[in-house]
Design an enzyme around this catalytic site. Structure first.
Site, PDB file in Angstrom:
ATOM      1  CG  ASP A 133     -28.940 -51.010  46.279  1.00  0.00           C
ATOM      2  OD1 ASP A 133     -28.673 -50.990  44.916  1.00  0.00           O
ATOM      3  OD2 ASP A 133     -29.164 -52.103  46.732  1.00  0.00           O
ATOM      4  CD  GLU A 189     -35.389 -51.567  44.720  1.00  0.00           C
ATOM      5  OE1 GLU A 189     -34.354 -51.365  45.055  1.00  0.00           O
ATOM      6  OE2 GLU A 189     -35.799 -52.396  44.260  1.00  0.00           O
ATOM      7  CD  GLU A 209     -24.269 -52.922  46.254  1.00  0.00           C
ATOM      8  OE1 GLU A 209     -23.925 -53.291  47.231  1.00  0.00           O
ATOM      9  OE2 GLU A 209     -23.773 -52.947  45.156  1.00  0.00           O
ATOM     10  CG  HIS A 213     -24.024 -58.800  40.436  1.00  0.00           C
ATOM     11  ND1 HIS A 213     -24.063 -57.707  41.303  1.00  0.00           N
ATOM     12  CD2 HIS A 213     -25.255 -58.998  40.431  1.00  0.00           C
ATOM     13  CE1 HIS A 213     -25.106 -57.351  41.632  1.00  0.00           C
ATOM     14  NE2 HIS A 213     -25.926 -58.098  40.923  1.00  0.00           N
ATOM     15  NE  ARG A 262     -17.729 -52.692  44.079  1.00  0.00           N
ATOM     16  CZ  ARG A 262     -18.190 -52.426  42.844  1.00  0.00           C
ATOM     17  NH1 ARG A 262     -19.426 -52.777  42.625  1.00  0.00           N
ATOM     18  NH2 ARG A 262     -17.510 -51.530  42.024  1.00  0.00           N
ATOM     19  CG  HIS A 299     -22.299 -58.817  36.383  1.00  0.00           C
ATOM     20  ND1 HIS A 299     -21.544 -57.573  36.476  1.00  0.00           N
ATOM     21  CD2 HIS A 299     -23.458 -57.920  37.058  1.00  0.00           C
ATOM     22  CE1 HIS A 299     -21.698 -56.606  36.754  1.00  0.00           C
ATOM     23  NE2 HIS A 299     -23.067 -56.658  37.090  1.00  0.00           N
TER      24      HIS A 299
HETATM   25  C1  UD1 Z   1     -23.475 -52.212  40.028  1.00  0.00           C
HETATM   26  C2  UD1 Z   1     -23.970 -51.835  41.547  1.00  0.00           C
HETATM   27  C3  UD1 Z   1     -24.566 -52.734  42.172  1.00  0.00           C
HETATM   28  C4  UD1 Z   1     -25.546 -53.384  41.015  1.00  0.00           C
HETATM   29  C5  UD1 Z   1     -25.192 -54.080  39.893  1.00  0.00           C
HETATM   30  C6  UD1 Z   1     -26.036 -54.429  38.818  1.00  0.00           C
HETATM   31  C7  UD1 Z   1     -22.647 -49.963  42.824  1.00  0.00           C
HETATM   32  C8  UD1 Z   1     -21.495 -49.573  43.549  1.00  0.00           C
HETATM   33  N1  UD1 Z   1     -22.779 -51.293  42.303  1.00  0.00           N
HETATM   34  O1  UD1 Z   1     -22.342 -53.297  40.463  1.00  0.00           O
HETATM   35  O2  UD1 Z   1     -25.416 -52.445  43.301  1.00  0.00           O
HETATM   36  O3  UD1 Z   1     -26.400 -54.653  41.734  1.00  0.00           O
HETATM   37  O4  UD1 Z   1     -24.439 -52.866  39.386  1.00  0.00           O
HETATM   38  O5  UD1 Z   1     -25.571 -55.458  38.094  1.00  0.00           O
HETATM   39  O6  UD1 Z   1     -23.259 -49.071  42.286  1.00  0.00           O
HETATM   40  N2  UD1 Z   1     -18.945 -53.958  33.091  1.00  0.00           N
HETATM   41  C9  UD1 Z   1     -18.703 -53.959  31.717  1.00  0.00           C
HETATM   42  N3  UD1 Z   1     -20.017 -53.734  31.283  1.00  0.00           N
HETATM   43  C10 UD1 Z   1     -21.399 -53.271  31.866  1.00  0.00           C
HETATM   44  C11 UD1 Z   1     -21.297 -53.543  33.195  1.00  0.00           C
HETATM   45  C12 UD1 Z   1     -20.237 -53.725  33.965  1.00  0.00           C
HETATM   46  O7  UD1 Z   1     -17.820 -54.210  31.142  1.00  0.00           O
HETATM   47  O8  UD1 Z   1     -22.270 -53.221  30.874  1.00  0.00           O
HETATM   48  C13 UD1 Z   1     -17.742 -54.321  34.085  1.00  0.00           C
HETATM   49  C14 UD1 Z   1     -16.804 -52.903  33.860  1.00  0.00           C
HETATM   50  O9  UD1 Z   1     -15.540 -53.535  33.890  1.00  0.00           O
HETATM   51  C15 UD1 Z   1     -17.053 -52.103  35.056  1.00  0.00           C
HETATM   52  C16 UD1 Z   1     -17.308 -53.433  36.130  1.00  0.00           C
HETATM   53  O10 UD1 Z   1     -18.100 -54.314  35.502  1.00  0.00           O
HETATM   54  O11 UD1 Z   1     -16.130 -51.385  35.709  1.00  0.00           O
HETATM   55  C17 UD1 Z   1     -18.020 -53.177  37.311  1.00  0.00           C
HETATM   56  O12 UD1 Z   1     -19.147 -52.249  37.194  1.00  0.00           O
HETATM   57  P1  UD1 Z   1     -19.920 -51.471  38.592  1.00  0.00           P
HETATM   58  O13 UD1 Z   1     -21.010 -50.874  37.903  1.00  0.00           O
HETATM   59  O14 UD1 Z   1     -18.912 -50.550  39.024  1.00  0.00           O
HETATM   60  O15 UD1 Z   1     -19.985 -52.624  39.549  1.00  0.00           O
HETATM   61  P2  UD1 Z   1     -21.312 -53.780  39.427  1.00  0.00           P
HETATM   62  O16 UD1 Z   1     -20.604 -55.012  40.005  1.00  0.00           O
HETATM   63  O17 UD1 Z   1     -21.900 -53.934  38.056  1.00  0.00           O
HETATM   64  N1  UDP Z   2     -31.172 -59.706  34.254  1.00  0.00           N
HETATM   65  C1  UDP Z   2     -31.209 -59.611  32.904  1.00  0.00           C
HETATM   66  N2  UDP Z   2     -30.181 -60.334  32.196  1.00  0.00           N
HETATM   67  C2  UDP Z   2     -29.407 -61.034  32.944  1.00  0.00           C
HETATM   68  C3  UDP Z   2     -29.451 -61.325  34.252  1.00  0.00           C
HETATM   69  C4  UDP Z   2     -30.180 -60.443  34.973  1.00  0.00           C
HETATM   70  O1  UDP Z   2     -31.846 -58.840  32.327  1.00  0.00           O
HETATM   71  O2  UDP Z   2     -28.469 -61.825  32.347  1.00  0.00           O
HETATM   72  C5  UDP Z   2     -31.995 -58.977  35.003  1.00  0.00           C
HETATM   73  C6  UDP Z   2     -32.765 -59.498  36.140  1.00  0.00           C
HETATM   74  O3  UDP Z   2     -34.075 -60.040  35.598  1.00  0.00           O
HETATM   75  C7  UDP Z   2     -33.120 -58.523  37.024  1.00  0.00           C
HETATM   76  C8  UDP Z   2     -31.979 -57.463  37.079  1.00  0.00           C
HETATM   77  O4  UDP Z   2     -31.465 -57.849  35.661  1.00  0.00           O
HETATM   78  O5  UDP Z   2     -34.426 -57.488  36.654  1.00  0.00           O
HETATM   79  C9  UDP Z   2     -31.224 -57.636  37.964  1.00  0.00           C
HETATM   80  O6  UDP Z   2     -29.765 -56.913  37.829  1.00  0.00           O
HETATM   81  P1  UDP Z   2     -28.775 -57.263  38.584  1.00  0.00           P
HETATM   82  O7  UDP Z   2     -28.639 -58.709  39.160  1.00  0.00           O
HETATM   83  O8  UDP Z   2     -27.483 -56.966  37.760  1.00  0.00           O
HETATM   84  O9  UDP Z   2     -28.680 -56.164  39.618  1.00  0.00           O
HETATM   85  P2  UDP Z   2     -29.241 -56.261  41.065  1.00  0.00           P
HETATM   86  O10 UDP Z   2     -30.727 -56.536  41.027  1.00  0.00           O
HETATM   87  O11 UDP Z   2     -28.639 -57.388  42.149  1.00  0.00           O
HETATM   88  O12 UDP Z   2     -29.040 -54.857  41.941  1.00  0.00           O
END
Ligand code: UD1
Ligand code: UDP
Length: 370
Positions: free
Chosen positions: A95, A117, A131, A209, A211, A241
């Site tokens: 998603d 999924e 999502e 994490h 939104r 996160h």
């Molecule tokens: C995204 C997904 C969410 C998922 C989550 C998993 C969307 C809209 N959201 O949300 O569905 O549950 O990932 O974690 O697709 N950042 C870093 N390094 C990283 C990752 C993120 O610095 O490796 C920071 C950056 O500033 C980035 C911000 O996090 O701009 C947001 O990342 P983004 O992928 O847009 O949103 P998530 O909240 O991570």
């Molecule tokens: N996870 C990880 N390291 C962490 C936190 C989570 O490897 O510090 C793993 C967790 O076991 C799961 C996945 O990341 O498999 C979940 O990712 P996240 O919570 O970012 O996204 P969501 O599942 O909510 O989309």
């Protein structure tokens, strides 16, 4: 048959790693992986664990990025990759905005989309946001749907998806978890990675994490954790996160709390180690809700809705919302009432049997869903 698998974030990488490995091992498939780089460090860490080297990397992440940037950059970048690789199928997972924009790019090039999924629904387009809508839109674009459970398949049937176009596979996260669990059992212990852990205190593992929780929900959860941390018998570990909104709130509320350890996002192996060590897990994560029941760990879900009712029905997860009182009450009950704890700490696995990736590859090879 040419297959292009697309992912961009940590959870998609974990959940598609077993599928990519199965494609790579299958006869009759020419496979390529395209990572969008929606995440960077958190994605690269998963690629390393599962020993994956993508053929394409769009590297789109910007600090504090918004949804429009992610959507447009993925749409344009995946379009170019499709023009280059010329796949028969594009595979996306879940998603995220990478999944949605990747599927849309495929649709615009008349390439068939397979959705891993598929079919999870809360029924509320604002929760999880964006999502729930992303997943529904991928469902509209997909030619074949791989719901992990019967409940997800029933959601798709109700929306008119034909029986021939769906296959219940189990969730590929269980495949990933089993792959990693094998390595954890055989490999060194991760105890030395967490020298601050006190064997005499029960461990509460936290992630958060979403939104829709930035508008006060995450802050209330953190305030509750600060209060729970004041008990002498617990320690709280929270891998924070990298989203700046999450970092800001967690640091502001919890940085000075003695029993709360704010740590970096963990590689998948040490994170699974922490889940195994935990007494209780507090999370708004989708993936963690799916992993914890199999490990027999009670989960308090800090959200108002969940698209994963299976864990609630199995009795291992409880949907508590984001009020501080609800978290303090539920956590205190599980810490103080052995019967309440035992009722939730039953290892159950409603999400899969670890064979999902093989089913997905077989079904695409059969080509019946075209
Ligand atoms: C995204 C997904 C969410 C998922 C989550 C998993 C969307 C809209 N959201 O949300 O569905 O549950 O990932 O974690 O697709 N950042 C870093 N390094 C990283 C990752 C993120 O610095 O490796 C920071 C950056 O500033 C980035 C911000 O996090 O701009 C947001 O990342 P983004 O992928 O847009 O949103 P998530 O909240 O991570
Ligand atoms: N996870 C990880 N390291 C962490 C936190 C989570 O490897 O510090 C793993 C967790 O076991 C799961 C996945 O990341 O498999 C979940 O990712 P996240 O919570 O970012 O996204 P969501 O599942 O909510 O989309």
């Amino acid at each position: 048959m040419r297959v292009l698998t697309i992912f961009g974030t940590r959870p998609e990488a974990i959940k598609l790693a077993p599928v990519v490995r199965a494609f790579a091992a299958a006869d009759g498939i020419i496979h390529a992986t395209c990572v969008t780089g929606q995440h960077r460090q958190m994605l690269d860490s998963v690629l390393e664990v599962f020993e994956l080297t993508p053929e394409y990397d769009l590297d789109i992440m910007k600090p504090g990025q918004d949804l429009t940037h992610v959507t447009t950059a993925v749409l344009e970048g995946v379009g170019r990759v499709i023009d280059d690789f010329k796949p028969d199928w594009v595979v996306v997972q879940g998603d995220t905005t990478t999944a949605f924009a990747g599927a849309l790019a495929a649709f615009y090039r008349k390439v068939k989309v397979a959705h891993v999924e598929a079919g999870l629904r809360t029924g509320n387009i604002h929760s999880p946001w964006p999502e729930e809508m992303n997943r529904r839109m991928v469902g509209q674009l997909a030619a074949v749907h791989f719901p992990p459970t019967q409940i997800a398949a029933d959601n798709l049937r109700r929306e008119g998806v034909r029986e021939d176009d769906l296959l219940v596979t189990g969730n590929t996260v269980i495949d990933a978890l089993q792959w990693v669990a094998g390595r954890l059992d055989g490999a060194r212990s991760f105890a030395d990675k967490f020298p601050f852990l006190d064997p005499d205190r029960r461990l509460i593992l936290v992630t958060g994490h979403r939104r829709e929780n930035f508008d006060g929900g995450l802050e209330r959860v953190c305030q509750a954790l600060a209060q729970i941390g004041r008990r002498g018998d617990v320690q709280i570990v929270y891998p924070v996160h990298l989203n700046p909104n999450v970092q800001r709130t967690a640091q502001a509320v919890l940085a000075d709390c003695d029993s709360v350890h704010l740590i970096e996002p963990q590689d998948y192996l040490p994170f699974v180690y922490l889940m195994r060590q935990a007494y209780l897990i507090v999370t708004d994560s989708g993936g963690v809700q799916e992993e914890a029941p199999g490990l027999g760990k009670p989960v308090l879900v800090t959200r108002d809705t969940t698209e994963r009712p299976e864990a609630i029905a199995a009795g291992t997860a409880r949907l508590i919302g984001t009020s501080s009182e609800a978290l303090i009450t539920s956590a205190s009950e599980l810490l103080d009432d052995a019967n309440a704890y035992a009722a939730m700490a039953q290892a159950k696995n409603p999400f899969g049997d670890g064979q999902a990736a093989g089913r997905i590859v077989k079904r695409l090879l059969q080509g019946q869903a075209a």
